[in-house]
Design an enzyme around this catalytic site. Structure first.
Site, short mmCIF file in Angstrom:
data_model
loop_
_atom_site.label_atom_id
_atom_site.label_comp_id
_atom_site.label_asym_id
_atom_site.label_seq_id
_atom_site.Cartn_x
_atom_site.Cartn_y
_atom_site.Cartn_z
N GLY A 1 0.85 -1.19 0.00
CA GLY A 1 0.00 0.00 0.00
C GLY A 1 0.89 1.24 0.00
N ALA A 2 1.94 1.17 -0.85
CA ALA A 2 3.01 2.18 -0.78
C ALA A 2 2.58 3.56 -1.23
CB ALA A 2 4.19 1.72 -1.62
N GLY B 1 -0.27 4.96 -0.48
CA GLY B 1 -1.28 5.52 0.44
C GLY B 1 -0.71 6.62 1.32
N TYR C 1 0.11 5.25 19.37
CA TYR C 1 0.27 6.00 20.62
C TYR C 1 1.28 5.34 21.56
CZ TYR C 1 -2.38 10.13 20.01
OH TYR C 1 -2.74 11.38 19.58
N LEU C 2 1.43 4.03 21.44
CA LEU C 2 2.39 3.34 22.31
C LEU C 2 3.83 3.69 21.94
CD1 LEU C 2 0.81 -0.18 22.76
CD2 LEU C 2 0.76 1.77 24.31
N HIS D 1 -6.19 4.08 21.36
CA HIS D 1 -5.13 4.95 21.89
C HIS D 1 -5.33 5.27 23.37
CE1 HIS D 1 -4.09 5.13 17.78
NE2 HIS D 1 -4.78 6.20 17.42
N LYS E 1 -11.88 11.66 27.21
CA LYS E 1 -12.54 12.66 26.37
C LYS E 1 -11.77 12.71 25.06
CE LYS E 1 -12.21 17.09 27.68
NZ LYS E 1 -12.48 18.41 28.24
N ARG F 1 -4.16 13.48 32.92
CA ARG F 1 -4.21 14.32 34.12
C ARG F 1 -4.57 13.45 35.32
NH1 ARG F 1 -4.61 19.95 33.90
NH2 ARG F 1 -3.97 20.63 31.84
N LYS G 1 1.31 20.12 39.72
CA LYS G 1 0.80 21.33 40.37
C LYS G 1 0.91 21.16 41.89
CE LYS G 1 -2.21 22.71 36.71
NZ LYS G 1 -3.51 23.14 36.28
#
Ligand code: BG6
Length: 489
Positions: free
Chosen positions: A12-13, A15, A180-181, A241, A334, A347, A386
């Site tokens: 799929g080069a 793409g 994401y990893l 993710h 979220k 957070r 914080k």
């Protein structure tokens, strides 16, 4: 090592992913001397192209590291000379066999290791794997296949895909990417937790009030509406993710840093979670908005999206882990497109300090006085805590201040792209950052009932203007658990 060679085929080069991420990451690895001495890269796709044309296409996508520009052009030339192209159908044994022959020539009798990166739509994964494994797999070294989500749309389709892949490959040959990893700050999560005495003892319901996993993008689904409408934000971002980050965040200490030990702990925590119900979630969809004379399109203004689409482009959810460490602690997620900013962060809001020594200095709003640890995954990577601090002077006033680890200020080296880390790991056979099939099953088990119910009941999303902070429902959802979203101040 000199006796072996690695052939990397990008299936799929032509793409988007290949152009934007895979080729640039391979070049960055080459530039930094991480690729083995003997390697060849093949682009494979249906369109007719010569090697030169592929090189031309790839060269446009390559960039140089900011700090090392001098010999970059030279390095690019060298790299491009090792890139080739083979045109073929994704379901053709014959075409893959032709590719196999070409690979053999490059491998020149060395131990041949072959990596296939499937950068193609999921409905042709299995065909491509069948053909690649039957006609082009290595006979002397390893053969590995990288696949990228979507891994199905629900538990059943994901299981069918896994069964299909396993007809031709063993689990240890399959490298399921969740990019994401491969992000620096996600990888750092375990280091932060397990190598700092001050964090791990606090990492439980005893001290942590809630955890928030936030993903936002300041652009819509532009150009990807067709794909997106079939999946929606829950499948696109949350089920993979954000849930992967949650698993790393919440897992018990693994026995070692070995891939199996880490993934065993991740599966355990995923399986301790309560499947989501409709009442744990709110969904939204962006609509057109005009600001500063510019009109930003709504989700359904995209021509590839049905006008009456109910697909969520935003979702907020409350998740719970029913184990001893996390009992009762809300993990709020979220995720949204076309919001006011691009950001991904974790957070951690801690509980109030017991007793009343300084609490009165904060008036009635004790929430403002609790510690919060923020791990900003992107952009502008940072970790900050914080804390309450005395405002210097003769009075006794407290304010909240940040202990701040700002990556750009602390580290001069540019942070590698997630795909660099993951491609290197796949070449080296390091599976720590890839998703095992039981992890995938557990992740789908959590979300599938909810996704089905949303679709069956045709739940309408709450509309929010392009570029806003998302639907107000997200606040009500958080408020139900006594939580205030940290990213909104
Ligand atoms: C992909 C999603 O997995 O991640 C996209 O399919 C999203 O919708 C992208 O835009 C975000 O990745 P990053 O690395 O740019 O945050």
């Amino acid at each position: 090592k000199d006796e072996s060679t690695v052939s990397i085929t990008v299936v799929g080069a032509s793409g988007d992913l290949a152009k934007k991420k895979i080729f640039p990451a391979l070049f960055a690895l080459y530039y930094e001397d991480f690729l083995p001495k003997h390697f060849t890269i093949y682009g494979y796709a249906r369109s007719k192209m010569t090697d030169e044309e592929l090189r031309n296409m790839v060269s446009k996508t390559l960039t140089c590291r900011i700090d090392k520009r001098e010999n970059c052009g030279e390095k690019m030339e060298e790299f491009l000379k090792r890139c080739f192209y083979h045109s073929g159908q994704y379901d053709s044994l014959k075409n893959f066999a032709e590719l196999g022959k070409k690979l053999c020539q490059h491998e020149a009798g060395r131990i041949a290791n072959r990596l296939f990166y499937l950068s193609i739509p999921p409905n042709i994964f299995i065909d491509a794997v069948r053909c690649a494994s039957s006609s082009a797999s290595s006979t002397s070294g390893w053969t590995r296949v990288i696949v990228e989500k979507p891994f199905g749309r629900d538990s059943e389709s994901s299981a069918a895909l896994t069964r299909g892949l396993k007809q031709y490959l063993k689990e240890e040959q399959i490298f399921r990417i969740d990019h994401y990893l491969g992000k620096e700050l996600v990888e750092n999560l375990s280091v932060l937790r397990f190598s700092n005495l001050i964090f791990e003892p606090l990492w439980s319901r005893q001290y942590i009030r809630n955890v928030q996993l936030i993903f936002s993008e300041d652009f819509g689904t532009e150009g990807r509406g067709g794909y997106f409408d079939h999946y929606g934000i829950i499948r696109d971002i949350m089920q993979n993710h954000l849930l992967q980050i949650l698993a790393l965040f919440a897992m018990e200490t693994p026995i070692s840093l070995d891939a199996e030990d880490i993934r065993n702990e991740k599966v355990k925590v995923l399986r301790s979670m309560r499947p989501l119900k409709l009442s744990d979630v709110i969904i939204g969809q962006y609509k057109s908005h005009t600001r500063g004379g510019v009109t930003y399109p709504g989700y359904t203004d995209d021509k590839t999206v049905p006008k009456d689409s109910l697909t969520p482009t935003f979702a907020a959810a409350a998740l719970f882990i029913d184990n001893a460490r996390w009992d009762g602690v809300p993990f709020l997620m979220k995720a949204g497109k076309a919001l006011h900013t691009r950001r991904a962060e974790i957070r951690v809001q801690f509980r109030h300090v017991p007793g009343n020594l300084y609490n009165r200095n904060f008036g009635t709003d004790l929430d403002q006085a609790t510690n919060e640890l923020v791990i900003r995954v992107q952009p502008d990577e940072a970790i900050y805590l914080k804390i309450n601090n005395k405002v210097p002077g003769l009075g006794m006033r407290l304010d909240r201040s940040n202990l701040n680890l700002h990556y750009a200020a602390r580290y001069s080296k540019e942070i590698p792209d997630a795909y660099e880390r993951l491609l290197l790991d796949a070449i080296e056979g390091e599976r720590r950052l890839f998703i095992r099939s039981d992890e995938l099953d557990a992740a789908w088990a959590l979300f599938t009932p909810l996704l089905k119910e949303l679709e069956k009941k045709k739940v309408h999303p709450e509309y929010y203007p392009y570029g806003s902070r998302g639907p107000i429902g997200a606040h009500y959802l958080a408020a139900r658990y006594n939580v205030r979203w940290g990213d909104l101040g």
